[in-house]
Design an enzyme around this catalytic site. Structure first.
Site, short mmCIF file in Angstrom:
data_model
loop_
_atom_site.label_atom_id
_atom_site.label_comp_id
_atom_site.label_asym_id
_atom_site.label_seq_id
_atom_site.Cartn_x
_atom_site.Cartn_y
_atom_site.Cartn_z
N LYS A 110 0.82 -1.21 0.00
CA LYS A 110 0.00 0.00 0.00
C LYS A 110 0.85 1.27 0.00
O LYS A 110 0.40 2.33 -0.40
CB LYS A 110 -0.97 -0.03 1.17
CG LYS A 110 -2.02 -1.13 0.96
CD LYS A 110 -3.03 -1.21 2.07
CE LYS A 110 -4.15 -2.18 1.75
NZ LYS A 110 -3.76 -3.58 1.97
C1 LIG Z 1 -4.43 -4.71 1.41
C2 LIG Z 1 -3.60 -5.94 1.26
C3 LIG Z 1 -3.92 -6.95 0.31
C4 LIG Z 1 -5.17 -6.90 -0.55
O1 LIG Z 1 -5.13 -5.89 -1.52
P1 LIG Z 1 -6.46 -5.42 -2.27
O2 LIG Z 1 -6.09 -4.29 -3.12
O3 LIG Z 1 -7.43 -5.05 -1.16
O4 LIG Z 1 -6.96 -6.60 -3.03
C5 LIG Z 1 -3.06 -8.02 0.18
N1 LIG Z 1 -1.94 -8.13 0.93
C6 LIG Z 1 -1.62 -7.20 1.86
C7 LIG Z 1 -0.39 -7.40 2.67
C8 LIG Z 1 -2.42 -6.08 2.05
O5 LIG Z 1 -2.08 -5.15 2.98
#
Ligand SMILES: *Cc1c(COP(=O)(O)O)cnc(C)c1O
Length: 462
Positions: A110
């Site tokens: 993110k």
């Molecule tokens: C948020 C997250 C996901 C999922 O991502 P999306 O965009 O919601 O599908 C997968 N792995 C980690 C470590 C995350 O923080």
């Protein structure tokens, strides 16, 4: 480039306005009015670019009138904070390519989007002479990435609600040890759903929203999707250089459909992706959608990969828009059906399209632990439980004919409990977590009530 809403009520707004709007005013999600298309020559030239240069090439196809020098500066500052010189390096291990997306300040993918979004918000607010108060609820990863994205920024305050006592110790420390005066951590006496409900209610109060110019950082913001498109192109270039293969698979551990939707956009832009592989945990609405041709809600169960413990994927609406040939009325009808019956059905033609875009597998607790264990014993590399879900789905579904790139979405140190259960030892701590227990902390504990949170924001935001 203009932006429109999947529900048809917003059209012809600029990139800047789309970023500031977040959720479209008609309740839909914003998308570019046409998908930029790239040719073989573009792809070949991309292969030679460093990450920030590639990001500029991709972003500038979506940002319309945005001044190039400003965009370059925002990109450079956003990715200078990553601990790896390649930003998102690719490694070849145990028959798959790992696209390492966890070298940002909070050790999860993110950061790739939220580092950029924080800088972009600051830039746009400064131009408009406006302020913004960001409010969000988190179960862990989004909160810390958002806080790191905007800490110390002018004209922005951020209020992040997390459930008191219900997030992992590392996640809590990552958030509460940021003591910049524009960051407010709020531990609510309640659970994650309470937090989300409170935030929704506060956003629903349009007077309050306007008075305090509330902003959102969750993955419905178009800039987050756009920022994530870049690493699909980046990984493709690295793998092609190594293997000469044009067409590859991407396997993506999926919750809110944001990360994989960026892959879908890359494919639509002309990146030769054979299929996008969806890996889900036991909360498997998305793998059932691909395999059964029906999008049917279930109840959320806690798993080893908590950042994917989601049933209703907020970015799914963006895919529906394309599946329905860019017809907002069909999107509206489908969502109305979903609200009424908890289900969306698809006809044979639509199912065929879905299967041309995606493969999917649900990976349970046992398979996740097994994958962490097997990968560690053959490579010495420790996968975090989210990454393990994608690696398992990628290995099982790609068939080994063409390369598969698995998105490594978090550093294993963020999810030490799952790692310990799988291999009986703790993952090494990266430098950014050294001594985190001894840092100063700031966090307010409040009741899980709309009035308590609203009062707190009103007090701090004036
Ligand atoms: C948020 C997250 C996901 C999922 O991502 P999306 O965009 O919601 O599908 C997968 N792995 C980690 C470590 C995350 O923080």
């Amino acid at each position: 480039m203009n932006y429109l809403s999947t529900r048809g009520g917003v059209r012809e707004i600029s990139f800047q306005d789309a970023v500031m709007m977040g959720l479209a005013d008609d309740g839909g999600l914003l998308l570019p009015s046409s998908i930029p298309s790239l040719n073989a020559g573009d792809l070949e030239s991309f292969e030679k670019l460093a990450y920030p240069e590639l990001a500029f090439q991709i972003f500038s196809r979506f940002t319309g009138q945005f001044p190039a020098a400003d965009l370059k500066d925002l990109i450079d500052r956003s990715y200078a904070n990553f601990s790896h010189p390649e930003v998102t390096p690719v490694s070849h291990q145990d028959g798959v390519y790992l696209l390492e997306l966890f070298h940002g300040p909070t050790l999860a993918f993110k950061d790739v989007a939220l580092q950029f979004l924080g800088n972009l918000f600051e830039h746009l607010l400064r131009k408009k002479g406006r302020e913004m108060n960001i409010i969000g609820a988190t179960s862990g990863d989004t909160g810390s990435a958002a806080i790191y994205g905007v800490q110390g920024k002018e004209k922005i305050r951020i209020f992040i609600l997390h459930p008191y006592g219900k997030i992992s110790p590392i996640q809590k420390l990552q958030m509460t040890t940021v003591t910049e005066p524009n960051v407010f951590n709020i531990a609510i006496r309640g659970n994650f759903d309470d937090g989300q409900r409170i935030v929704k209610e506060i956003f629903g109060d349009l007077d309050f929203k306007a008075r305090y110019s509330l902003g959102a950082v969750n993955s419905i913001n178009w800039a987050r999707v756009m920022a994530q498109i870049v690493y699909y192109f980046y990984a493709w270039g690295r793998v092609r250089r190594e293997t000469g293969c044009d067409s590859i698979y991407f396997s993506v551990p999926t919750g809110n459909f944001g990360d994989i939707f960026a892959g879908y956009m890359a494919k639509r832009m002309g990146l030769p992706v054979r299929r996008l592989i969806i890996g889900t945990n036991e909360n498997n609405i998305l793998s059932r959608f691909v395999n059964d041709g029906e999008y049917a809600i279930g109840s959320v169960v806690p798993t080893l990969s908590p950042s994917m413990d989601i049933q209703v994927a907020s970015n799914f609406e963006r895919y529906l828009y394309y599946l329905y040939q860019e017809d907002p009325n069909s999107v509206g009808r489908a969502l109305e059906e979903f609200g009424r019956t908890g289900k969306i059905r698809f006809d044979e033609e639509e199912r065929k399209t879905i299967r041309q875009d995606f493969l999917a597998q649900s990976v349970d607790r046992q398979m996740t632990l097994e994958t962490i264990r097997d990968f560690y014993s053959s490579t010495g590399t420790i996968l975090d439980p989210h990454t393990a879900v994608g690696v398992r789905a990628g290995k099982d579904l790609s068939g080994g004919e063409v390369p598969v790139v698995c998105l490594a979405t978090a550093h294993p140190a963020k999810f030490g409990d799952a790692v310990r259960e799988a291999i009986g030892k703790d993952p090494d701590r990266p430098a950014s977590l050294e001594g985190i227990e001894n840092r100063e902390r700031r966090c307010e504990v409040l009741d899980a009530s709309v009035s308590a949170i609203r009062e707190f924001i009103a007090r701090k935001a004036s």
